[in-house]
Scaffold this active site. Structure first.
Site, PDB file in Angstrom:
ATOM      1  N   ASP A  67       0.806  -1.215   0.000  1.00 30.80           N
ATOM      2  CA  ASP A  67       0.000   0.000   0.000  1.00 30.80           C
ATOM      3  C   ASP A  67       0.844   1.271   0.000  1.00 30.80           C
ATOM      4  O   ASP A  67       2.069   1.218   0.165  1.00 30.80           O
ATOM      5  CB  ASP A  67      -0.964   0.006   1.201  1.00 30.80           C
ATOM      6  CG  ASP A  67      -0.314  -0.498   2.493  1.00 30.80           C
ATOM      7  OD1 ASP A  67       0.929  -0.454   2.581  1.00 30.80           O
ATOM      8  OD2 ASP A  67      -1.038  -0.927   3.399  1.00 30.80           O
ATOM      9  N   ASN A 132      -7.297  -2.277  14.348  1.00 23.97           N
ATOM     10  CA  ASN A 132      -8.708  -2.556  14.067  1.00 23.97           C
ATOM     11  C   ASN A 132      -8.883  -3.802  13.193  1.00 23.97           C
ATOM     12  O   ASN A 132      -9.954  -4.039  12.652  1.00 23.97           O
ATOM     13  CB  ASN A 132      -9.369  -1.345  13.390  1.00 23.97           C
ATOM     14  CG  ASN A 132      -8.729  -1.004  12.043  1.00 23.97           C
ATOM     15  OD1 ASN A 132      -7.823  -1.698  11.589  1.00 23.97           O
ATOM     16  ND2 ASN A 132      -9.199   0.054  11.404  1.00 23.97           N
ATOM     17  N   HIS A 134      -7.171  -4.437  10.345  1.00 26.65           N
ATOM     18  CA  HIS A 134      -6.907  -4.296   8.900  1.00 26.65           C
ATOM     19  C   HIS A 134      -5.638  -5.026   8.499  1.00 26.65           C
ATOM     20  O   HIS A 134      -4.719  -5.213   9.289  1.00 26.65           O
ATOM     21  CB  HIS A 134      -6.906  -2.824   8.456  1.00 26.65           C
ATOM     22  CG  HIS A 134      -5.731  -1.999   8.891  1.00 26.65           C
ATOM     23  ND1 HIS A 134      -5.849  -0.677   9.278  1.00 26.65           N
ATOM     24  CD2 HIS A 134      -4.405  -2.277   8.984  1.00 26.65           C
ATOM     25  CE1 HIS A 134      -4.657  -0.200   9.573  1.00 26.65           C
ATOM     26  NE2 HIS A 134      -3.765  -1.152   9.407  1.00 26.65           N
ATOM     27  N   GLU A 139      -9.707  -1.757   5.499  1.00 27.16           N
ATOM     28  CA  GLU A 139     -10.320  -1.410   6.778  1.00 27.16           C
ATOM     29  C   GLU A 139     -11.559  -2.283   7.033  1.00 27.16           C
ATOM     30  O   GLU A 139     -12.103  -2.885   6.098  1.00 27.16           O
ATOM     31  CB  GLU A 139     -10.716   0.074   6.769  1.00 27.16           C
ATOM     32  CG  GLU A 139      -9.539   1.044   6.610  1.00 27.16           C
ATOM     33  CD  GLU A 139      -8.735   1.248   7.896  1.00 27.16           C
ATOM     34  OE1 GLU A 139      -8.525   0.276   8.648  1.00 27.16           O
ATOM     35  OE2 GLU A 139      -8.307   2.391   8.145  1.00 27.16           O
TER      36      GLU A 139
HETATM   37  C1  F6R Z   1       1.516  -1.350   6.095  1.00 31.53           C
HETATM   38  C2  F6R Z   1       0.187  -1.932   6.222  1.00 31.53           C
HETATM   39  C3  F6R Z   1      -0.576  -1.878   7.495  1.00 31.53           C
HETATM   40  C4  F6R Z   1       0.288  -2.109   8.732  1.00 31.53           C
HETATM   41  C5  F6R Z   1      -0.568  -2.012   9.991  1.00 31.53           C
HETATM   42  C6  F6R Z   1       0.256  -2.173  11.252  1.00 31.53           C
HETATM   43  O1  F6R Z   1       2.035  -1.522   4.801  1.00 31.53           O
HETATM   44  O2  F6R Z   1      -0.300  -2.420   5.260  1.00 31.53           O
HETATM   45  O3  F6R Z   1      -1.580  -2.865   7.451  1.00 31.53           O
HETATM   46  O4  F6R Z   1       0.892  -3.356   8.656  1.00 31.53           O
HETATM   47  O5  F6R Z   1      -1.220  -0.772  10.025  1.00 31.53           O
HETATM   48  O6  F6R Z   1       1.125  -1.082  11.360  1.00 31.53           O
HETATM   49  P1  F6R Z   1       2.317  -1.076  12.425  1.00 31.53           P
HETATM   50  O7  F6R Z   1       3.246  -2.151  12.012  1.00 31.53           O
HETATM   51  O8  F6R Z   1       2.944   0.281  12.288  1.00 31.53           O
HETATM   52  O9  F6R Z   1       1.707  -1.320  13.758  1.00 31.53           O
END
Ligand code: F6R
Length: 240
Positions: A67, A132, A134, A139
């Site tokens: 992403d 959450n 995701h 989401e």
């Molecule tokens: C990042 C992504 C997100 C993160 C998630 C956890 O490329 O796709 O799904 O993996 O938001 O983020 P952190 O690792 O910062 O807790």
């Protein structure tokens, strides 16, 4: 799902590195699906150290990132493009042309990313987990059938990511382009890392909850080869 619980973040990162290294060593032209955020930093550090010390080569590796924020210049310090170059690619011997990140804000940009992936089979998809539930930026509420698409980030996600933007939620982009859950599910193998108490509810919903769009990561219950690596805090709400 194979669930591995380690004592702490460092051990979880090392365990994830072992899984990743096995793929890269067994298949020097492997296709890696990569993630950003805090979670993979320990794994990426291990990959760089191993490349420098043991010569594990990424010359023939291809990567596709999950992403990117919408409306952020690629050279912005918090773009995922900058993140990947700084925290992984600059420390490996991977050719720039083998690296792919989604970019843009239109359906054509999403279709172009899907098209770029068409000629490849992802061998291992690395995932972090949102507080959450995701995965990528899919989401809660996102259909499991979605491919690469533009999403509106939920407030919880923008709050969680404000730490990268001077703790100011207003600076966190409101939208992102992300691989969809259907895109993620095509990978041969999925490696998900989650650490810290902030992830405990999402971990429980992903593993023990119903398969439901309210927890996007629960879609992984249907994948044939998922390794989930947790630390004790992230695993603390599991009952089984
Ligand atoms: C990042 C992504 C997100 C993160 C998630 C956890 O490329 O796709 O799904 O993996 O938001 O983020 P952190 O690792 O910062 O807790």
């Amino acid at each position: 799902m194979k669930v591995i619980v380690k004592d702490n973040y460092e051990e979880a990162s090392l365990e994830a590195f072992k899984v990743m290294k096995e793929v890269v060593v067994n298949k020097p032209n492997a296709v890696l699906g990569l993630a950003t955020g805090s979670t993979p930093l320990g794994l990426y550090k291990n990959m760089i150290e191993d490349h420098k010390e043991n010569g594990t080569s990424y010359k023939n590796i291809t990567t596709f990132n999950l992403d990117e924020y919408v409306g952020i210049d690629r050279n912005h310090p918090e773009s995922y493009y900058t993140f990947m170059n700084k925290n992984l690619f600059s420390g490996l011997d991977i050719p720039a042309e083998n690296v792919h990140l989604p970019y843009g804000d239109k359906k054509e940009d999403c279709d172009a990313y899907e098209k770029a992936m068409e000629n490849y089979q992802v061998d291992i998809q690395l995932l972090g987990l949102g507080g959450n539930g995701h995965i990528g930026f899919n989401e809660p509420g996102t259909s499991f059938d979605e491919t690469t698409h533009i999403v509106e980030l939920q407030e919880r996600t923008r709050k969680d990511n404000a730490r990268f933007f001077e703790n100011d939620i207003n600076q966190v982009p409101t939208h992102a382009i992300t691989m969809g859950i259907a895109t993620i599910m095509k990978a041969n193998k999925v490696l998900l890392i989650a650490t810290g108490e902030n992830k405990a509810d999402a971990v429980k919903a992903m593993i023990e909850g119903p398969k439901d769009t309210s927890c996007p990561a629960s879609a992984l219950q249907d994948h044939k080869d998922v390794i989930v690596i947790l630390d004790k805090a992230a695993a603390s709400k599991l009952t089984k």
